[in-house]
Motif scaffolding. Sequence first.
Motif, PDB file in Angstrom:
ATOM      1  N   LEU A  23     -44.051 -22.006  93.224  1.00 25.98           N
ATOM      2  CA  LEU A  23     -43.134 -22.222  92.114  1.00 25.98           C
ATOM      3  C   LEU A  23     -42.927 -20.916  91.361  1.00 25.98           C
ATOM      4  CD1 LEU A  23     -44.550 -25.544  90.610  1.00 25.98           C
ATOM      5  CD2 LEU A  23     -42.690 -25.256  92.260  1.00 25.98           C
ATOM      6  N   VAL A  25     -41.894 -19.646  87.704  1.00 31.50           N
ATOM      7  CA  VAL A  25     -41.826 -20.171  86.341  1.00 31.50           C
ATOM      8  C   VAL A  25     -41.254 -19.093  85.424  1.00 31.50           C
ATOM      9  CG1 VAL A  25     -43.135 -21.243  84.466  1.00 31.50           C
ATOM     10  CG2 VAL A  25     -43.880 -21.536  86.836  1.00 31.50           C
ATOM     11  N   CYS A  76     -43.174 -29.292  89.604  1.00 34.14           N
ATOM     12  CA  CYS A  76     -41.792 -28.864  89.332  1.00 34.14           C
ATOM     13  C   CYS A  76     -41.017 -29.984  88.642  1.00 34.14           C
ATOM     14  CB  CYS A  76     -41.106 -28.445  90.624  1.00 34.14           C
ATOM     15  SG  CYS A  76     -39.470 -27.730  90.371  1.00 34.14           S
ATOM     16  N   ASP A  77     -41.163 -31.199  89.152  1.00 30.32           N
ATOM     17  CA  ASP A  77     -40.460 -32.346  88.573  1.00 30.32           C
ATOM     18  C   ASP A  77     -40.878 -32.613  87.138  1.00 30.32           C
ATOM     19  OD1 ASP A  77     -39.181 -32.646  91.001  1.00 30.32           O
ATOM     20  OD2 ASP A  77     -40.384 -34.370  91.639  1.00 30.32           O
ATOM     21  N   SER A  80     -40.581 -28.881  84.498  1.00 30.37           N
ATOM     22  CA  SER A  80     -39.298 -28.238  84.229  1.00 30.37           C
ATOM     23  C   SER A  80     -38.742 -28.813  82.927  1.00 30.37           C
ATOM     24  CB  SER A  80     -38.335 -28.497  85.388  1.00 30.37           C
ATOM     25  OG  SER A  80     -37.208 -27.686  85.267  1.00 30.37           O
ATOM     26  N   GLY A  81     -38.547 -27.944  81.937  1.00 29.52           N
ATOM     27  CA  GLY A  81     -38.101 -28.383  80.619  1.00 29.52           C
ATOM     28  C   GLY A  81     -39.235 -28.729  79.672  1.00 29.52           C
ATOM     29  N   TYR A  88     -39.280 -23.771  76.229  1.00 30.37           N
ATOM     30  CA  TYR A  88     -39.042 -24.748  77.288  1.00 30.37           C
ATOM     31  C   TYR A  88     -39.131 -24.050  78.643  1.00 30.37           C
ATOM     32  CZ  TYR A  88     -37.507 -27.840  73.602  1.00 30.37           C
ATOM     33  OH  TYR A  88     -37.468 -28.613  72.473  1.00 30.37           O
ATOM     34  N   LEU A  89     -40.049 -24.518  79.482  1.00 29.78           N
ATOM     35  CA  LEU A  89     -40.278 -23.890  80.782  1.00 29.78           C
ATOM     36  C   LEU A  89     -39.116 -24.135  81.739  1.00 29.78           C
ATOM     37  CD1 LEU A  89     -44.021 -24.772  81.481  1.00 29.78           C
ATOM     38  CD2 LEU A  89     -43.071 -22.724  80.412  1.00 29.78           C
ATOM     39  N   ILE A  90     -38.843 -23.140  82.534  1.00 31.70           N
ATOM     40  CA  ILE A  90     -37.896 -23.257  83.642  1.00 31.70           C
ATOM     41  C   ILE A  90     -38.732 -23.121  84.906  1.00 31.70           C
ATOM     42  CG2 ILE A  90     -35.901 -22.239  84.799  1.00 31.70           C
ATOM     43  CD1 ILE A  90     -35.140 -21.100  81.977  1.00 31.70           C
ATOM     44  N   VAL A  91     -38.849 -24.195  85.655  1.00 28.71           N
ATOM     45  CA  VAL A  91     -39.688 -24.200  86.857  1.00 28.71           C
ATOM     46  C   VAL A  91     -38.772 -24.393  88.069  1.00 28.71           C
ATOM     47  CG1 VAL A  91     -41.656 -25.261  88.016  1.00 28.71           C
ATOM     48  CG2 VAL A  91     -41.567 -25.220  85.518  1.00 28.71           C
ATOM     49  N   LEU A  92     -38.824 -23.422  88.974  1.00 28.46           N
ATOM     50  CA  LEU A  92     -37.986 -23.428  90.171  1.00 28.46           C
ATOM     51  C   LEU A  92     -38.858 -23.246  91.408  1.00 28.46           C
ATOM     52  CD1 LEU A  92     -35.497 -20.790  88.759  1.00 28.46           C
ATOM     53  CD2 LEU A  92     -35.098 -23.247  88.838  1.00 28.46           C
ATOM     54  N   TYR A  93     -38.337 -23.630  92.552  1.00 27.35           N
ATOM     55  CA  TYR A  93     -39.029 -23.332  93.800  1.00 27.35           C
ATOM     56  C   TYR A  93     -38.717 -21.892  94.168  1.00 27.35           C
ATOM     57  CZ  TYR A  93     -39.596 -28.347  94.153  1.00 27.35           C
ATOM     58  OH  TYR A  93     -39.927 -29.645  93.905  1.00 27.35           O
TER      59      TYR A  93
END
Length: 122
Positions: A23, A25, A76-77, A80-81, A88-93
């Motif tokens: 991930l 972040v 991630c699900d 995220s947010g 506010y976290l941004i979590v991406l693959y």
Amino acid sequence: MAFAGGARGAGAVRLPAEVNRILFVRNLPFKISADEMYDLFGKYGPIRQIRVSSSPDTKGTAFVVYEDIMDAKAACDHLSGFNIMGRYLIVLYFSPSKQTKKSDLASKEAELAEMKAKYGEA
């Protein structure tokens, strides 16, 4: 043979192509500690590694590597947010192909500029 109620085994789960164990972040608080990162992301499964960036141009970002892909998907699900320390976290693959595309683009632009200079194009 039919499954009761349409239920499938865990091996039959089909994940989107972008899902992986790593991930990326963004928007992390600058003062977050490694222990706080492990506490937050460790709720979703065993973590192999967390790399928090300390360089000025990538500050507030991190890579989180899970042992299992399903744990990474859950994190991630759910995160995220997620609001931590007012951010506010941004979590991406993580997508290595995006990283190589950026470096390829930069090298192509440099090559083009070199050719323009060599042949007198403006």
